[in-house]
Design an enzyme around this catalytic site. Structure first.
Site, PDB file in Angstrom:
ATOM      1  N   GLY A 133     -14.712  47.536 -36.792  1.00  0.00           N
ATOM      2  CA  GLY A 133     -15.685  48.275 -35.985  1.00  0.00           C
ATOM      3  C   GLY A 133     -15.362  49.748 -35.931  1.00  0.00           C
ATOM      4  O   GLY A 133     -15.368  50.438 -36.956  1.00  0.00           O
ATOM      5  N   ASP A 200     -16.401  35.437 -40.959  1.00  0.00           N
ATOM      6  CA  ASP A 200     -16.481  36.884 -40.746  1.00  0.00           C
ATOM      7  C   ASP A 200     -15.098  37.525 -40.914  1.00  0.00           C
ATOM      8  O   ASP A 200     -14.935  38.529 -41.606  1.00  0.00           O
ATOM      9  CB  ASP A 200     -17.040  37.158 -39.338  1.00  0.00           C
ATOM     10  CG  ASP A 200     -17.002  38.637 -38.979  1.00  0.00           C
ATOM     11  OD1 ASP A 200     -17.954  39.353 -39.328  1.00  0.00           O
ATOM     12  OD2 ASP A 200     -16.008  39.082 -38.367  1.00  0.00           O
ATOM     13  N   LYS A 204     -13.436  40.265 -43.857  1.00  0.00           N
ATOM     14  CA  LYS A 204     -12.643  41.455 -43.538  1.00  0.00           C
ATOM     15  C   LYS A 204     -11.254  41.357 -44.166  1.00  0.00           C
ATOM     16  O   LYS A 204     -10.714  42.348 -44.669  1.00  0.00           O
ATOM     17  CB  LYS A 204     -12.558  41.620 -42.027  1.00  0.00           C
ATOM     18  CG  LYS A 204     -13.918  41.949 -41.403  1.00  0.00           C
ATOM     19  CD  LYS A 204     -13.902  41.730 -39.888  1.00  0.00           C
ATOM     20  CE  LYS A 204     -15.234  42.104 -39.256  1.00  0.00           C
ATOM     21  NZ  LYS A 204     -15.310  41.656 -37.846  1.00  0.00           N
ATOM     22  N   GLY A 301     -19.426  45.988 -31.753  1.00  0.00           N
ATOM     23  CA  GLY A 301     -20.281  46.728 -30.835  1.00  0.00           C
ATOM     24  C   GLY A 301     -21.017  47.815 -31.574  1.00  0.00           C
ATOM     25  O   GLY A 301     -20.487  48.428 -32.494  1.00  0.00           O
TER      26      GLY A 301
END
Lengths: 427, 427
Positions: A133, A200, A204, A301
């Site tokens: 993020g 997910d 990464k 976010g």
């Protein structure tokens, strides 16, 4: 000169970035020296009400409009998914437009091809937002640490599962109850599969491993397991043994090659990762010269992720303004990726066993037959059935699996009720 | 094509980097695609024995040889100090050679001039190693977070003082004893002034502030205080109140401008900075979109710092190979730097006072006269003389100083024995 930006998608991350480009454009230009203009935005529903004012004709329902528009200098891909995002990104790169993407699934699946297409076209493909993020991790790994022979990257890279595990640990609640709460709060999606299955995090991990080791590790080479099989009772036993469960992404260099995987693991309570709470992400990078680096911050976010996208947009925009051909962030060399079966780790097991003399000897010899060495063992409860908790020394995935099958066949073993890996650098 | 590197200095950092360039050249070239060749190395003593094999004629005693050698493509400045390093770096940049430096004092003093000279020459001036040793913080701040309106950068940026404070806290030892031990262990230099006075941290704070806010903050604009006046007794009192002493670098954006300073401060024990031990560094970056990021790692040491220098060297080398003109890492805009007198913080004070009725009232009214509001007060010990511990609400530097002078003049106050700032975001 103004750089005209085209958006593929305007969801949580795209919407946050659009708002900033519209509302804070002056501040961004002052600090960066780059003027950005939102030129085209492809969305699923052109008629939907949006909280940011865009000019007439900016919105389009056809993402190809963004990629083919000769007035779009730079493309931001925040639509997610592999298809059609992948072909759109490729087309944009091939037509000489730099691309900034937050799409971890796409980079993990087609990153090598896209990076090579970008280099061939002399434009940048930047994806700081794809991992962690708002935490800068891609640029530090591929640039600041370019000269380090990195030995391990390990961390918590999925905020949803860490939020769920934190709630399960701290409030003593079962998985399904916490998941429902996380969905209500917006921390988990209506279909939480990508998060809770570890997929997910595996995307990464694939990206982090590829950059850290300079060897292309596709998503399909990353073994992943999720948190949906974990039971509250093991959290309590683990706490008594001094461990906390975390969903870890681990990429490490071993003698036989690099090993990359995502799975739940018990980490010692005093380990810095054990105290990473809620949706926060944290990534350790280890190497012989730097020792240990730790990056911590908001792993998901819209706003934090949009900051990472914006940093990349400004970087690519400066390259366009300077008319400098971009270089690939990394060169991929051939290398060996260790088969998951050959990865060694410590293990925690919970067995339901008969409570009578000789049982432990039978169990220990079964482990020994499969080259699994027991480090410690506890019995919980007594009576007809007892619970046996074991922690092993390092054992291969294949050996543990075989030992488990053999245990399941023992008359004295009711069931192998839980098997969780233990991540600890202790011998 | 090979990039020929010239070194200014071959001490701890330079020596570590030389060893890697000589011993790991193949691995570095494979991963980065860049061939590096150590072409010239300026050292103080050419005859000194070195643990790395360099070719004939590589060593020179005259650093100008490195800067003026037309065969040197790229200069690494690891000699430290302002003079002659500053003019050598400037000359290298002006002759079109990119420069990588670990010299925080130089960047904090002349960074703006040198960055402008680099931009004018179209070459890079990179200084990832100047702050945080092996922790990537310069590139994240100036690139990944280029689009964030950063509100605060705060951290522990000097390993020597954090080592000393950790020992003082954990072993209950006095400052001078620990300093002597740190010197024996090589954690502190024979002349420890730059570290213990806060000057080294202030140079790093100046650099971090300049990059975070896009406003040039020179070293001379950073108020700094060191740890040499701290007393063990206050560590014990602070621990009872739930605080730990740290030497903090703080750069924050307030309504009146940005404020940058280095001083010891008590931080709440549960704050992540409180648990940063030994020579480790840790830097928080805060902004409205990203929330809080934390970077942790080895803040000093030859090997970690050499990793940061090497990352920059590879970056500059790639630019040379691609023949791309480099851009400045940041543009400096005009901005206001708040006078230190106008900075507000909370305070811890230890007063030796007479133990009789009315004393606290006198002291409280003296604080009140100077706009300092007391949050809490404790009395330690009784008898002829008592010790009063106070923690205030936010109060300006100028007001606290005036209050302190007034307290010193009170007949009931024996002495104001200690005044330490408290860093806490609580109201």
């Amino acid at each position: 000169m103004t750089i005209r930006v085209g958006f593929l998608g305007a969801g949580t991350v795209g919407g946050s970035l659009l708002r900033r480009l519209v509302e804070q454009n002056d501040a961004i230009a002052t600090k960066s020296g780059v003027e950005l203009d939102v030129h085209r935005v492809a969305v699923r529903d052109v008629g939907k009400a949006r909280d940011v004012a865009l000019g007439d004709g900016v919105l389009t329902a056809d993402p190809r409009d963004v990629v083919t528009d000769p007035d779009v200098d730079l493309v931001v891909e925040v639509m997610g998914g592999l298809d059609p995002a992948g072909d759109l990104v490729l087309a944009a790169l091939q037509s000489g437009k730099p691309v900034v993407t937050a799409n971890k699934a796409l980079i993990a699946a087609r990153g090598r091809e896209l990076i090579e297409a970008a280099e061939a076209a002399g434009v940048s493909l930047l994806f700081e937002a794809a991992v962690g993020g708002g935490i800068p991790i891609i640029r530090p790994l591929s640039q600041s640490l370019a000269g380090e022979q990195i030995t391990r990257v390990m961390g918590i890279v999925n905020g949803t599962t860490n939020f769920i595990l934190t709630k399960m640990i701290e409030d003593g609640l079962p998985y399904h109850g916490v998941l429902a709460e996380a969905q209500e709060l917006g921390y988990a999606e209506a279909d939480p599969t990508a998060d809770v299955s570890g997929a997910d995090a595996a995307a990464k991990a694939a990206i982090l491993a590829s950059l850290a080791f300079g060897i292309w590790v596709g998503f399909d080479r990353v073994h992943h397991e999720g948190i949906d099989q974990l039971e509250q009772i093991d959290f309590e036993f683990a706490a008594n043994l001094g461990y906390r469960p975390k969903l870890l992404a681990i990429a490490e260099q071993g003698p036989g090659g690099i090993a990359v995987r995502v799975h739940p693991a018990l980490v010692p309570s005093e380990h810095p990762l054990a105290s990473v709470r809620g949706a926060t992400n944290a990534v350790f990078v280890e190497g012989p010269a730097i020792g240990e680096l730790l990056f911590t911050g908001p792993g998901a976010g819209g706003d934090p992720t949009a900051t990472a996208v914006l940093g990349d947009v400004l970087h690519a925009a400066r390259e366009l303004l300077a008319k400098t051909p971009a270089k690939a962030p990394i060169r991929f060399a051939p290398g060996t990726i260790v088969e998951f079966d050959d990865v060694a780790t410590k293990w925690y097991l919970r067995l339901e066993v008969a409570d009578r003399p000789g049982v432990l000897a039978r169990i220990a010899s079964t482990f020994g037959d499969h080259r699994v060495s027991i480090k410690s063992v506890w019995q919980e409860g007594r009576g007809d059935r007892a619970t046996l908790l074991l922690v092993t020394h390092d054992a291969l995935e294949r050996d543990l699996r075989a030992a488990r099958a053999a245990l399941d066949g023992l008359e004295v073993v009711g069931q192998v009720a839980a098997v969780i890996r233990v991540q600890s650098d202790e011998p």
